[in-house]
Every structure is written in structure tokens, then in C-alpha cells.
Design a protein around this motif. Structure first.
Motif, PDB file in Angstrom:
ATOM      1  N   UNK A  96       0.880  -1.072   0.081  1.00 56.51           N
ATOM      2  CA  UNK A  96      -0.065  -0.086  -0.125  1.00 56.51           C
ATOM      3  C   UNK A  96       0.740   1.332   0.186  1.00 56.51           C
ATOM      4  N   UNK A  97       1.804   1.072   0.790  1.00 59.80           N
ATOM      5  CA  UNK A  97       2.605   2.573   1.036  1.00 59.80           C
ATOM      6  C   UNK A  97       3.394   2.672  -0.304  1.00 59.80           C
ATOM      7  N   UNK A  98       3.839   1.732  -0.937  1.00 58.34           N
ATOM      8  CA  UNK A  98       4.534   1.861  -2.325  1.00 58.34           C
ATOM      9  C   UNK A  98       3.593   2.486  -3.197  1.00 58.34           C
ATOM     10  N   UNK A  99       2.392   1.937  -3.205  1.00 66.30           N
ATOM     11  CA  UNK A  99       1.421   2.485  -4.259  1.00 66.30           C
ATOM     12  C   UNK A  99       1.261   3.813  -3.951  1.00 66.30           C
ATOM     13  N   UNK A 100       1.016   4.247  -2.540  1.00 69.86           N
ATOM     14  CA  UNK A 100       0.674   5.614  -2.481  1.00 69.86           C
ATOM     15  C   UNK A 100       1.831   6.490  -3.118  1.00 69.86           C
ATOM     16  N   UNK A 101       3.050   5.960  -2.822  1.00 71.98           N
ATOM     17  CA  UNK A 101       4.406   6.636  -3.205  1.00 71.98           C
ATOM     18  C   UNK A 101       4.346   6.757  -4.985  1.00 71.98           C
TER      19      UNK A 101
ATOM     20  N   UNK B 192      10.813  -1.204   4.847  1.00 67.68           N
ATOM     21  CA  UNK B 192       9.624  -1.048   5.345  1.00 67.68           C
ATOM     22  C   UNK B 192       9.407   0.487   5.919  1.00 67.68           C
ATOM     23  N   UNK B 193      10.477   0.993   6.229  1.00 67.08           N
ATOM     24  CA  UNK B 193      10.296   2.606   6.717  1.00 67.08           C
ATOM     25  C   UNK B 193      10.082   3.402   5.491  1.00 67.08           C
ATOM     26  N   UNK B 194       9.869   2.781   4.428  1.00 67.09           N
ATOM     27  CA  UNK B 194       9.688   3.695   3.207  1.00 67.09           C
ATOM     28  C   UNK B 194      10.823   4.561   2.544  1.00 67.09           C
ATOM     29  N   UNK B 195      12.100   4.174   3.067  1.00 68.95           N
ATOM     30  CA  UNK B 195      13.368   4.653   2.641  1.00 68.95           C
ATOM     31  C   UNK B 195      13.850   4.266   1.432  1.00 68.95           C
ATOM     32  N   UNK B 196      13.627   2.882   1.070  1.00 70.17           N
ATOM     33  CA  UNK B 196      14.060   2.239  -0.236  1.00 70.17           C
ATOM     34  C   UNK B 196      12.884   1.935  -0.989  1.00 70.17           C
TER      35      UNK B 196
ATOM     36  N   UNK C 196      29.171  -1.859   6.998  1.00 70.48           N
ATOM     37  CA  UNK C 196      28.689  -2.658   5.818  1.00 70.48           C
ATOM     38  C   UNK C 196      27.188  -2.045   5.636  1.00 70.48           C
ATOM     39  N   UNK C 197      26.424  -2.440   6.765  1.00 75.54           N
ATOM     40  CA  UNK C 197      24.918  -2.205   6.335  1.00 75.54           C
ATOM     41  C   UNK C 197      24.638  -0.824   5.761  1.00 75.54           C
ATOM     42  N   UNK C 198      25.062   0.114   6.412  1.00 79.79           N
ATOM     43  CA  UNK C 198      24.973   1.601   6.044  1.00 79.79           C
ATOM     44  C   UNK C 198      25.375   1.977   4.593  1.00 79.79           C
ATOM     45  N   UNK C 199      26.555   1.544   4.349  1.00 82.31           N
ATOM     46  CA  UNK C 199      27.360   1.803   3.031  1.00 82.31           C
ATOM     47  C   UNK C 199      26.376   0.829   1.863  1.00 82.31           C
ATOM     48  N   UNK C 200      25.804  -0.232   1.934  1.00 82.12           N
ATOM     49  CA  UNK C 200      25.332  -0.841   1.093  1.00 82.12           C
ATOM     50  C   UNK C 200      23.832  -0.335   0.865  1.00 82.12           C
ATOM     51  N   UNK C 201      23.473   0.155   1.914  1.00 85.60           N
ATOM     52  CA  UNK C 201      22.043   0.611   1.825  1.00 85.60           C
ATOM     53  C   UNK C 201      22.131   2.026   1.045  1.00 85.60           C
ATOM     54  N   UNK C 202      23.256   3.162   1.406  1.00 84.66           N
ATOM     55  CA  UNK C 202      23.358   4.153   0.620  1.00 84.66           C
ATOM     56  C   UNK C 202      23.385   3.790  -0.875  1.00 84.66           C
ATOM     57  N   UNK C 203      24.404   3.017  -1.126  1.00 84.18           N
ATOM     58  CA  UNK C 203      24.529   2.688  -2.639  1.00 84.18           C
ATOM     59  C   UNK C 203      23.304   2.103  -3.472  1.00 84.18           C
ATOM     60  N   UNK C 204      22.639   1.307  -2.808  1.00 78.96           N
ATOM     61  CA  UNK C 204      21.305   0.730  -3.234  1.00 78.96           C
ATOM     62  C   UNK C 204      20.262   1.952  -3.470  1.00 78.96           C
TER      63      UNK C 204
ATOM     64  N   UNK D  17      21.418  22.447   2.935  1.00 79.51           N
ATOM     65  CA  UNK D  17      20.181  23.451   2.641  1.00 79.51           C
ATOM     66  C   UNK D  17      19.215  22.519   2.166  1.00 79.51           C
ATOM     67  N   UNK D  18      19.592  21.261   1.433  1.00 78.33           N
ATOM     68  CA  UNK D  18      18.656  20.315   0.876  1.00 78.33           C
ATOM     69  C   UNK D  18      17.770  19.673   1.710  1.00 78.33           C
ATOM     70  N   UNK D  19      18.041  19.261   2.801  1.00 77.74           N
ATOM     71  CA  UNK D  19      17.503  18.416   3.836  1.00 77.74           C
ATOM     72  C   UNK D  19      16.249  19.296   4.482  1.00 77.74           C
ATOM     73  N   UNK D  20      14.958  18.784   4.115  1.00 78.30           N
ATOM     74  CA  UNK D  20      13.706  19.436   5.051  1.00 78.30           C
ATOM     75  C   UNK D  20      13.785  18.560   6.285  1.00 78.30           C
ATOM     76  N   UNK D  21      12.768  19.120   7.070  1.00 78.45           N
ATOM     77  CA  UNK D  21      12.534  18.548   8.469  1.00 78.45           C
ATOM     78  C   UNK D  21      12.610  17.011   8.483  1.00 78.45           C
ATOM     79  N   UNK D  22      11.795  16.499   7.344  1.00 79.23           N
ATOM     80  CA  UNK D  22      11.532  15.193   7.376  1.00 79.23           C
ATOM     81  C   UNK D  22      13.051  14.286   7.178  1.00 79.23           C
ATOM     82  N   UNK D  23      13.832  14.992   6.330  1.00 78.24           N
ATOM     83  CA  UNK D  23      15.240  14.462   5.968  1.00 78.24           C
ATOM     84  C   UNK D  23      16.251  14.311   7.352  1.00 78.24           C
ATOM     85  N   UNK D  24      15.975  15.419   8.124  1.00 82.89           N
ATOM     86  CA  UNK D  24      16.634  15.592   9.324  1.00 82.89           C
ATOM     87  C   UNK D  24      16.102  14.594  10.227  1.00 82.89           C
TER      88      UNK D  24
END
Lengths: 299, 299, 299, 299
Positions: free
Chosen positions: B7-12, B125-129, B273-281, C258-265
Motif C-alpha cells: 500500500x505504502x509503495x502504491x501511495x508513493x 519497511x520504513x519507506x526509505x528504499x 557494511x549495512x549503511x554503506x550498502x543501503x546508501x549505494x542501493x 540546505x537540501x534537507x527538509x525537516x523530514x530528512x533531518x
């Protein structure tokens, strides 16, 4: 030496006239701290700072660095040294007793790029690098002006593959004459002979302009740029006869991105190089480093 | 897929129905930005974000990424693509037009260690990926529980040197069946064949548990400990057929010291590792990366 | 508690059955280390790790944390405690003897945002947070699912200004019933009464989502955005009755622009919050923290 | 000015004789980039670097910085300016056209602590700070030696609460005489009057020795020590008439711990202060900063 710096160092030495440091490594076993702290207490020494580490509490190697304050230390130097021998033998210790008021004598070797030299001299003038900088040696003339402005003897010894041994003979003579304890290679771009290095075990600190073991050897920034790394670094290490393979003392890094050309990497790198080298030198001067199996314990 | 995430992805997707991205690289020359921005303006598109880079303004390569908002974009897809061809030819562009509402389909390959997988699923799940995680493939059973709890199809394909090609055949079949755009190696400890890699140019992202080019290959933390480095790292890169030599997308590091044993390095390393991979993806999913001469431009 | 975690904790406790920690603070004077190390040696304890600090060697306060291995420790608990009293009196010590196999019992309080709770539970499942998480308390239902999936008792206690005291009575009852040693406020968005806080001195750890003392109080990310800071942060501290003024345990930061809005913070901030809180809790569980004059010494 | 630096700056100006920068902010709407890039293309200018940002694509404010190369730029200055006016009016732009060869003229104000001044002069000598440092003003004599060694005019103007206005009159006279574009407060410990500040909007850059908004005002390191923070910082900002409340340009931090006394914080802080100020000044000189609603956009 510049007279105001000389005065400042004199004030420091006076303020530290009762301050000593004891560095020990030995096989780990119960009772080491008890024996050492009892010894110090019996000699009226108050422990100010103490750090220890054991590679493995069961059968490993034990390391300790103790900084202490001991009234009348200057008159007790020999007594402490001779009486500590007994404990040292009991526990099979390698040990060193350093007196803070005995400033280490330093020689700085540098080539054309002066940023590391400048940083060291700056820290030294600010009273943050407590050493007697006895001479500066260079295979170029660039550093003469700054050396002379601070009244530090400057020796121009042009070195090349051809005359390496001859030059080193002169260098060794100078190191002996000035009674040097520590040689700092502050971007000195000449290779030292095995004989020279072998004569100064863990007494030569180098700054390598990469994040070791990445980019061992020449032109690290060019190769970092070629590889497309996202972070560059610098490494300070003791010099051994394996090129860039000596014990690492300190490293630091800085983010770069695709916009950074080789010159930008060099420029960014300079600020890391100078702070990494300065920290490594400071830790050496404060007797914070013990080398063990080609690694450093930094207390 | 878990219904709330769906649902969340659909909204996006709905919220991004007018959002497009244009990626271009071509020989640098005056007039490129003028031509492209005129084209977008003529199609009622408003430029939201734009980044550009040139290897060398005189005779180098020019790169640009433009994110734009264009009313009625879904009905103009073909029109935009076909009309942009003329400009692309004039400037000899390589280009890509991506529509944000067309989520990329992702396959995650993982072995026994789940920390990178967990991070990706968490961010997802948090809607960040923002991607459709279509399946998880593993040569072990460890990831099954977490995959199934999120209703992501899980395929256990035990792989070894012996059955590598057979297994890859099955993997390729799955990738085709699920119409996969991106393969993420989230600590997948099997080597892929040249054929498999060659079939997915810049479509496979790996996390290597060292600061490349230090410690290419196996057991990097053991070797980092052995070398006595003061900083460890992790590197995310596109997979090519040169082991750990593909274009680097992101790197990060963490300080360690003599007290850290190999297990401590591994533990510290996991969080990098986990944060570097997540950023790259994330950057790949946002079409922020252009590969050029085995390096990445990340906009 | 989840049975595999329970087993894992049991294995840990068994492996630590001879491990103790001694924390001391007292007026500085010569002989403290000698007396304490002699005491431990006489009881067959081997010092594994030791850290000390003095606010001022002359007339200041001395702090030491010693971790030791002592065969048969469980049967010597009372003997050690009673015999140490004599030394403690001689040097006017405040002291604590902790046994590593006696896991601390923890209660986690949380509201709607679960990222800090998730991180703690993740670390706990990985064996990196060695504690008995006895219960989770929340004024919302969001955390129920994750708590129950790990078989941790979950208590939904809706709190508001109106029923604060009533709710706290129930909370206190639970803390007593479960014999709780440490309360973790993992983004618990209710204010605690002075009575509740006063009953748990340095036993409540909070995570505040700013770099204290910047942005004390509510809505720190909104205010950080408003002020245009270039770096955001998070702070973990012991709770006292001065809002956000308790002793700081750990802080960390992240760059923003400057590109970061409150939600990004907020999103960026979440990853700092979770690691900062996890580190603070770990240090507390390992008896690494001594509070002195509203500041922490973290060994 | 020192002749070698003067030569170096002359070489730089010559190399940049065709380089311009265009900074714009205006209400966001479609077509801005198209119009501006068409204008530049029509004047034979090639866009080298371009960054843009919009507070909100719908009804927000749009910002862009474009660096371009334009053959014969020096002879086209007036033509470009006058012809751009039409576009500027159409889109209600605030704008600035800067020519890189027109070096900004800088005045440095400093008190007793010279580390920030030294860093700026070092960067300047290395060719990393491209400006004409026209004079140094101080209320102490400490900086005279270094100023004179580089042949920079030095003005000793002892300031205090009593003679503030008188001194500022002399300062304003000097700024006018030397035609100053930017005033750098490199640890200048005097408060400026509202009249002085008001006369130089976003033309005065200060370095504050704390992580703002923590520790606004005097003695920030003492207060940081008192509060027991685990991280200290420095902030560079434009000076406005609200003390330490002007738009933040750059911040950075450094970890500290319980062992660091106030003097250690000051020492650590100096290295942050100098790099933070140097970066802020560099960005200003490169026309990278736009101020909007008391915040900075740094391109």
C-alpha cells in the motif's frame, strides 16, 4: 633554537621535574600490577595515569604504561632503575623508564613539500610538541628559510640513487653529533638504505600519503584517482626495511568525490597528512607507543 | 509482498506519477544545457533538481542528471522518448529517461550473515528504499524466516564450486521470471561466473567488507587485524569480472585500536557494511549513478 | 524471553562465571592502586582491564574501573565484599563490586517511533547487548507486535497529563515485580514525575534527538531546521529532574545541508539516535560509567 | 603584498580571464533554466558547473549558481549585465554576475589568538585562498610580526568599550580606503556596533568557538566543559546584529572525553576553528553562498 621557544621548553622541563613514565611488556600473569604499584608507592610515586592491555589474559602478552609523579625524581633516577630490575626479572619484563624533563632530540628530514614540516613547527612553537628539534635535513633548499627563521640548523644534502650511501654517512654523523633520539620523515622522498633503517629500530616515523595498505609505494594520489575511491587517507608508521609495511601508528581519512581531480586529492590529502604525522610524533614523544609483532599499542 | 508495504509503495507511485529523471553523458560542448532545458520546457516539465559534471570542459565528457515534474507524464512517455532522440543524436548522447513511478524490481542474494539484508528490509519497511523487493535468494536457510515474515518469496539454492553453473541457471531463470532490474549481493559469499556477471552490466551491487583497494578477496578483517590498521572500512561497488575491482559507489570507515580483536572488527564492520550498502542501493534506485571508465559519478 | 536468546545468555553467563568488575571513586592520594591490586592478587584475581582517571592528582578525585578474572568467584562474593570494606574505609572510597554473570534486568519504555527499540532488540538478539530485557512498556500499541514476537512481556499503559501519577504507580509496581535495574527511554515521549525520577538515580537512560545543549525540549529537528545548522546530533544521558540536563553519556552527529527538509533531518537523525542510545546502554551494562558532578566518566 | 604571492595571484587571474559566475534566486516556475542557459549559449558561454535548489517546486524559491567559460569575457562584462536584465525582470530575479579574475579584497580582524589568521595566511600562500588580503586589523600587537613578514599592511587599533565608535570610524575609513569586499573576524574578540554590522550585510564572516546554537556568547569552552559534552565544535557564520545568530555557513566537531580539561578543549577546538573558518571563507570567495531567510544555501 629560537630563544622564546627555548624558554618555553625550559619552563616545561622545570614543571615536569618529578614526572616519570614506566612502560612494560611481559608475559601475562596475576600480580604484575600489584608488584609494580607497590614498587612505585614505596618510592613515594603517585600514579597519575595508567593504561594496560593484554593480548590474551591466559598466556598472552601484557602491556602497561604508567605515568607518575615522584618528589625528588631527578635524584632518584639511578636508584629507581636499579631497584626495578628485580621485579623486571621476576616477571621477564621488557621495560623502559622515561623522565619527562629529558626532552627527546628530534631530526626532521624533508624534501620539497613543506606542509608536514610547517605543521610540526607550528605545534612546536605553540608548545604542543615537546621536543628539542635539533636539526632539519633536506635534499632540497625549500625548507632553509623556515628553518633559519626559527634558528634550527639546516643541512642541505642533495641525495640521489647514486650518492645515497655517501649522503647517509653524513646524515649518520649529524645524528650522532646532535645525539638524536627520533627521526621524522616529514615527506622526505628518498629511500633509506637497510643499514640506515636497521640502525634506528622504531626511531624513524614516516608519513605515507595513502590509507595503507592501499597504494603502497609511489604516486598514491594518482592511483587513488585512477581507482575511483570515495575516501582518501594518510598513514603514519615506523619505518622498517619492508617498504610501507612498518607498524602503523595512526591513520585518518577524508571524503572525496568524482569532481576531485588528482590535484584536489593532493590538496585534501595534505591536511590529513599533517595532522596524522603530528599526532603520531606527539604519541611517540609522550612514550605512548609500544611495538609488538609489527603492530602498535598506543596508550 | 507484505500488504502494508504494498500500500505504502502504491501511495508513493501515485504521488510520483508526474516525476521523471533524465541521465545523459556525451562529449562536452557549449549548448547542451540550453538544448535539454528548452526541450523540457517545451514539454511543460519543471526542473526540480539538476546536477552536472564535466571531466574537462575542453574536450572532456559531460554528465548531467535532471529530475523534473511534468503534468500528465504517463501519457507522454513515448512522445518524450521519441522526440528526445533528435537532441541525443545532435550531441552524441548516451541517455536514459526513467519514470519514478516505475519501481525497480530487486533481487537480494544473501548467505548466512543477515545484517545487510536486515538493514535493507528495515529501510524498505520504513519507506526509505523505494523498490519492489521481488525475491530473496540464498545458499543457506538462515534468511528464510525473515523473508517469509514479510511475504517475500525465498529461494534456497545451495551453491558450491561443483554446482555453480547449474545453480546460476536456476537463478537466471528466476531473475527473468520476476523481471529483475537490480541484484543486490548482501553478503552473498559465492563467486558468480563471468557469464552471469556479463549478463548484468552495472546491475549487480556488492558490499565488500574492507576499505578497497585494501584487502581485496577473502577474510579482510583477519588481514586488517594482522596488518594492525587503525581504521577499518567497507566498500559498495558494481560487480565486474575483476574480483573487487568494479566501480566503487560508496565507502565508509570506523576507527579501531589495538584492543579490537578480529571479532570486534567484524562486529564494528557490520554497522558500516549495512549503511554503506543501503546508501549505494538507494542511489542506484534513485538513478543517481553514472559509470564512466570504471568509476562512478554519483549525483 | 525467546528461548534461543535465553540459551545464548546462559552460555554467556557460564563463560563469565569468574569475571568481576570493581568501580571506585575516592579522594586522590598515593597508594590506592597498590592497595587495590594487592587485595586482588591476594584473592587470586588477575586484572584483565584497568582504567583510571584523576580530576587533579593534587587534591582531586580519583576514579578506577578494574575488570578481573578470579577462579571460583561465585563462592567468594561475600568474602570479597566484606574484606574490601577495610581498604574502602582507609581511602574513603565509594565503590561497587559487580559480577558479570549477574545480568542486569532492563525495562524499555517506548512510544510510537520504534527505531531505537528495534536497534536495542537487534543488538540483543546478536548477543551484543548482554542483559535480561524483562519487559517493554508503552503508551501506544505500536511496539506490541515486535515485543510479542520475541516473547517479551508487553504492557500497554496509555499515559497523559491527566493520569500520569496513576500510570506511574502501575509502572513502579511492574519495575518492582520484575526487579528492574535499568530503565531505557527509547523515544518514550512522556514526561516522568520528579518522584519517579528521584526513585531511580542514574538508572534511567534517555535518548534526546539533538546535540545537547542545543535544542533542549520539544521538536528539536524542527528547530534545527529553522536555525539552519549544518550538523545534527543525538545525545544519550541519564535522566534527572532537570529536563535534558542530566549527565551526558554519549553524543554523535551527522552532516546535513540546505537540501534537507525537516523530514530528512528526522530520517538522518534516527540512525544517529539508535546507535548513540545503543552505545550508552552497552556502557552502562558493562559498568563503564561513573557519574561525578553531573558529568560522566566513561571507562 | 609579498611579491611571490602577488605573482601567483596574477597567474591565476590571467588563467581565469574568461571565467564567470552567475548567482540567481527568484520565485520558482518552469522555464528558468531554459531561459538562462539559452542566454549563456547565445553569448558563447559554456557551462562548467551548475547547481540548483528549490525550497519547494510549487510556489517556492529557486536558487541557481552557474560557473561558465566565455571567450573574451572581459570585453563583454557590460553587454552581459545589461542584456541579462530583461530575463531577470521576466522572472523577478535577484542576481549577481561575478568575474573570477576580479579578486575580492579582504580585511582580516584578529585579536591575540593567531591560529585562525595563520591558517588563512597559509592557505593563501599555498594558492588555496584566492583573494587579495589587503590589510590586517588588530586590537593587539601579536599579529604584527606575521603580517609584516608577508608585507600585508597591519593596523594596531586598540579597542575597548570606551572607544568603540572612534575605533570603528577609523576601521570604516580603512575599509573604504582599501576598497574591501569581505571582512573576516579571525578570532576578533571585540563586539561590533549595529551601525558597523548594518553597513556590511553578509560581508562579515565570524568564527564562533562552539557548535551553535550551543554556547552562544562568551567562554564557550568553559561552558562545554562544565556541561560535560562528549563533542565540541566550531561554527562559521555571517555576522548580523543578533549575537551568534547570523546565518550559519559551516560547522565541524571533534570528540572529547572526561580526561579533557578546559585547556585541552581549547587546543582541540583550535584545529576545528581554523579549518571551519577557512572553508567558509573559501566558499564565500568562490561565490558559493546564497543567504535566504537567515540560512545559507552553499552550492
Amino acid at each position: 633554537m629560537h630563544s622564546s621557544i627555548q624558554e618555553q621548553l625550559q619552563v616545561f622541563r622545570e614543571s615536569q621535574k618529578n614526572r616519570g613514565r614506566l612502560l612494560i611488556n611481559c608475559p601475562d600473569q596475576p600480580g604484575i600490577v600489584a608488584a609494580v604499584s607497590k614498587f612505585l608507592f614505596q618510592h613515594d610515586a603517585n600514579i597519575i595515569e595508567s593504561s594496560q592491555y593484554s593480548t590474551n589474559p591466559e598466556g598472552g602478552t601484557f602491556f602497561i604504561r604508567i605515568e607518575f609523579e615522584c618528589p625528588g625524581l631527578r635524584s632518584k633516577e639511578e636508584e629507581l632503575k636499579s631497584q626495578f630490575k628485580e621485579i623486571a626479572e621476576t616477571f621477564s619484563m621488557e621495560w623502559k623508564l622515561a623522565f619527562v624533563y629529558e626532552l627527546k632530540k628530534t631530526a626532521i628530514f624533508v624534501s620539497k613539500e613543506l606542509h608536514c614540516l610547517r605543521e610540526l613547527l607550528w605545534e612546536w612553537q605553540s608548545g604542543d610538541l615537546l621536543t628539542d628539534i635539533a636539526l632539519i635535513v633536506s635534499n632540497h633548499e625549500e625548507a632553509r628559510e623556515i628553518a633559519e627563521s626559527l634558528h634550527i640548523p639546516f643541512f642541505y644534502l642533495p641525495a640521489s640513487k647514486e650518492n645515497r650511501e655517501e649522503v647517509e654517512e653524513r646524515q649518520l654523523q649529524l645524528l650522532k653529533e646532535f645525539d638524536i633520539d627520533l627521526i621524522i620523515l616529514a615527506r622526505y622522498m628518498q629511500i633509506l638504505t637497510p643499514a640506515f633503517v636497521g640502525a634506528h629500530p622504531f626511531k624513524i616515523i614516516n608519513i605515507h600519503h595513502s590509507f595503507l595498505p592501499s597504494f603502497v609505494g609511489a604516486r598514491p594520489y594518482d592511483r587513488a584517482h585512477q581507482r575511483g575511491v570515495k575516501i582518501i587517507g594518510a598513514t603514519s608508521h615506523y619505518v622498517t626495511n619492508d617498504l610501507d609495511e612498518g607498524p602503523i601508528i595512526e591513520q585518518d581519512i577524508k571524503r572525496v568525490d568524482h569532481r576531485d581531480h588528482i590535484d584536489d586529492l593532493k590538496k585534501s590529502g595534505r591536511s590529513i597528512e599533517r595532522s596524522v604525522l603530528a599526532r603520531a610524533v606527539k604519541w611517540h614523544l609522550e612514550d605512548r607507543i609500544i611495538v609488538h609483532e609489527n603492530k602498535t599499542i598506543v596508550f
